[in-house]
Write a protein that holds these residues in place. Structure first.
Motif, PDB file in Angstrom:
ATOM      1  N   TYR A 160      44.818  49.525  30.686  1.00  0.00           N
ATOM      2  CA  TYR A 160      43.927  50.677  30.754  1.00  0.00           C
ATOM      3  C   TYR A 160      43.957  51.379  29.400  1.00  0.00           C
ATOM      4  CZ  TYR A 160      43.676  50.362  35.860  1.00  0.00           C
ATOM      5  OH  TYR A 160      43.449  49.959  37.151  1.00  0.00           O
ATOM      6  N   ILE A 199      42.779  57.561  37.685  1.00  0.00           N
ATOM      7  CA  ILE A 199      43.726  57.397  36.578  1.00  0.00           C
ATOM      8  C   ILE A 199      44.847  56.442  36.992  1.00  0.00           C
ATOM      9  CG2 ILE A 199      45.533  58.668  35.314  1.00  0.00           C
ATOM     10  CD1 ILE A 199      42.891  58.951  34.036  1.00  0.00           C
ATOM     11  N   SER A 201      35.512  54.792  35.071  1.00  0.00           N
ATOM     12  CA  SER A 201      36.623  55.047  35.998  1.00  0.00           C
ATOM     13  C   SER A 201      36.556  56.435  36.611  1.00  0.00           C
ATOM     14  CB  SER A 201      37.968  54.848  35.283  1.00  0.00           C
ATOM     15  OG  SER A 201      38.010  55.543  34.051  1.00  0.00           O
ATOM     16  N   GLN A 260      43.660  61.895  31.622  1.00  0.00           N
ATOM     17  CA  GLN A 260      42.397  62.469  31.168  1.00  0.00           C
ATOM     18  C   GLN A 260      42.639  63.857  30.597  1.00  0.00           C
ATOM     19  OE1 GLN A 260      38.672  61.308  32.793  1.00  0.00           O
ATOM     20  NE2 GLN A 260      39.566  60.914  34.789  1.00  0.00           N
ATOM     21  N   GLN A 271      45.469  53.099  41.197  1.00  0.00           N
ATOM     22  CA  GLN A 271      45.046  54.297  40.482  1.00  0.00           C
ATOM     23  C   GLN A 271      45.272  55.524  41.359  1.00  0.00           C
ATOM     24  OE1 GLN A 271      40.967  52.663  39.792  1.00  0.00           O
ATOM     25  NE2 GLN A 271      41.220  53.420  37.714  1.00  0.00           N
ATOM     26  N   GLY A 321      42.662  55.316  33.565  1.00  0.00           N
ATOM     27  CA  GLY A 321      41.234  55.122  33.440  1.00  0.00           C
ATOM     28  C   GLY A 321      40.880  54.140  32.349  1.00  0.00           C
TER      29      GLY A 321
END
Length: 543
Positions: free
Chosen positions: A92, A73, A69, A97, A360, A75
């Motif tokens: 997900y 996000i 990914s 992250q 995302q 991800g």
């Protein structure tokens, strides 16, 4: 009288909602691309969208997939299938992250590279590399449930493509590769031991194979064990031009024999690159891998697989040289019974108080970027532009989804609610080049412009191709994408009469990802009452 008025209002509301629901259902395709042919066969790709570096496992009767990914996000997408052909995005693994202070900004091409999903001791594990920090692990008891916070299993720059193995004797190993851009070395596979929990990888690396001579750009290993052999499946030769190699040894540390088991041959499938071996409950062997298709990204293929003399052959060996070639259309896997077609989710009425899973952001989302609602729209707020951003490439609050195929039409309805001049929002096709249909308030009037940016990743500025004055604050925007990447843009103020705006634009892939389509809202500087755009719906259709 009050009761009657309320009753009449309720009936009118119910009737209009029913009609709107009917209109919605009839106004977009169930899915732009469908692999299942409905006659017991399928056509590759099984997912004609950007799910790079797929890895797949079977748990009981179900199959689970994850994929790269990068900076997007949420991800680590998690997809589920009953038959290896029809896939549904269900979750997900990564809600944000880490480290957050780094990934709160757009970090194109960084973040989650090729992951590996496994099931061990009644838990799902995903090992994923961040080439700038090291190898992480998350886990969950349910694929569709809450996943744990990432644990840094092995720290180091350039460590990529991890794959764990819990061996029969209780020992645990981790096999991985290197990114030359960070580690300064590449085309080698190494292995080390881990603790039993798989949370700490030891510093006892052993070279498993040096690919410089026969397997250049060797990467993406997946390790398995079968009939006393350790097998490593790994691609070499480069993403768009390479092949699949199988390595085998009776000892985890080698020496390993190597054999090419899948290449493009006479097919149209370039690569074919990194993937996973899966076995059905009926004992059939299959291999899932990706193909780099440029603009739309890396799409997912399913190949039959068989074993000959303890070597796998992937695809169909058409010329008897022991190397398989990718299939185009083939019979579906034998999973015991037939399952209905699953349609990829693309269109969105934004009618739920939660974003659908196809969306995302380009960085870790912040609380003030936007809000889903039960009112039939998503509110996207005009967030201050990053101070050093020359164009949208460094803007984190882009709400985007993958191109669903090479050809499609996407139409959206927007309700613009700006509070100040210079606030803006729009509908865009995003990549290293991008095209934005921008709505901007100037002197209390709304203007729609086609803005094009070439080489956005190299800090090039946008140019304005066309501008029209809007009569009101409700506008319908549309993009038509063709197989060669050429996109044309249209607008309407009544939802019926659509007019072209600007010039044709050729879409371009992003940094390690395919081109995307979606929305942005922004402004210059901070204010205590920023405007917004309410996204009423977006609907995709086949061309």
């Amino acid at each position: 009288m009050k009761m009657k008025k309320n009753s009449i209002y309720f009936l009118c509301f119910f009737f209009s909602s029913f009609l709107f629901g009917q209109e919605s259902a009839d106004s977009f395709s169930k899915s732009v691309w469908v692999s299942d042919n409905g006659d017991g066969t399928y056509t590759n790709p099984i997912i004609n969208a950007d799910y790079s570096d797929p890895d797949v496992i079977r748990v009981g009767d179900k199959f689970y997939m994850t994929a790269s990914s990068f900076n997007c996000i949420p991800g680590l997408p998690i997809l589920e299938s009953n038959d290896l052909v029809n896939w549904k995005l269900i979750n997900y693994g990564l809600k944000k992250q880490i480290p957050s202070n780094f990934y709160n900004k757009a970090q194109h091409g960084k973040g989650v590279w090729a992951p590996c999903i496994r099931y061990h001791n009644k838990e799902f594990y995903i090992y994923y590399p961040d080439p700038d920090y090291g190898i992480y692990m998350i886990k969950s008891t349910k694929a569709e449930g809450q996943w744990s916070e990432p644990i840094l299993v092995k720290k180091g720059k350039g460590l990529i493509d991890p794959t764990p193995l819990w061996d029969d004797d209780g020992k645990t190993y981790l096999v991985y590769a290197f990114a030359g851009s960070r580690a300064g070395i590449k085309s080698v596979l190494v292995g080390c031991t881990m603790n039993a929990e798989g949370t700490v990888a030891n510093n006892d690396e052993v070279l498993l194979f040096d690919g410089h001579q026969d397997e250049p750009t060797l990467e993406g290993p997946k390790i398995y064990k079968k009939n006393g052999y350790y097998y490593i499946f790994a691609p070499a030769g480069g993403v768009a031009t390479g092949w699949q190699t199988a390595f085998r040894s009776k000892n985890i540390y080698g020496p390993y024999e190597n054999k090419k088991v899948l290449d493009q041959g006479a097919s149209k499938v370039n690569g074919p690159h990194q993937g996973a071996w899966i076995q059905t409950k009926s004992g059939e062997d299959w291999f899932i891998h990706f193909q780099d298709k440029g603009i739309i990204g890396r799409v997912v293929h399913l190949q039959p697989m068989k074993w000959i003399n303890d070597w796998p052959i992937i695809g169909i060996d058409t010329n008897g040289d022991g190397i398989g070639e990718p299939v185009s259309t083939y019979k579906k896997p034998n999973v015991g019974k037939s399952y209905p077609v699953v349609y990829q989710k693309e269109s969105d009425e934004f009618s739920k108080p939660k974003l659908d899973l196809q969306w995302q952001w380009h960085a870790n989302p912040q609380i003030n970027w936007g809000f889903p609602s039960s009112y039939g729209y998503y509110m996207l707020n005009c967030i201050p532009k990053p101070k050093k951003a020359v164009n949208l490439f460094d803007v984190p609050n882009l709400l985007l989804q993958k191109f669903p195929s090479e050809e499609f039409t996407a139409t959206t309805k927007l309700n613009v609610n700006f509070n100040f001049d210079e606030e803006e929002a729009g509908f865009l096709v995003m990549g290293l080049d991008y095209c934005l249909l921008r709505i901007k308030q100037t002197e209390s009037k709304l203007y729609l412009s086609q803005m094009i940016c070439l080489n956005a990743d190299k800090n090039q500025a946008e140019s304005e191709a066309a501008t029209v004055l809007l009569k009101g604050n409700i506008v319908y925007l549309q993009v038509k994408a063709l197989a060669d990447g050429i996109c044309t843009f249209l607008y309407s103020e009544d939802g019926t009469d659509f007019k072209n705006i600007g010039i044709p634009f050729k879409a371009r892939e992003g940094k390690w990802i395919g081109s995307k389509v979606g929305f942005v809202a922004q402004r210059n500087g901070f204010i205590n009452n920023a405007g917004n755009v309410k996204i009423d719906w977006i609907r995709f259709n086949k061309i």
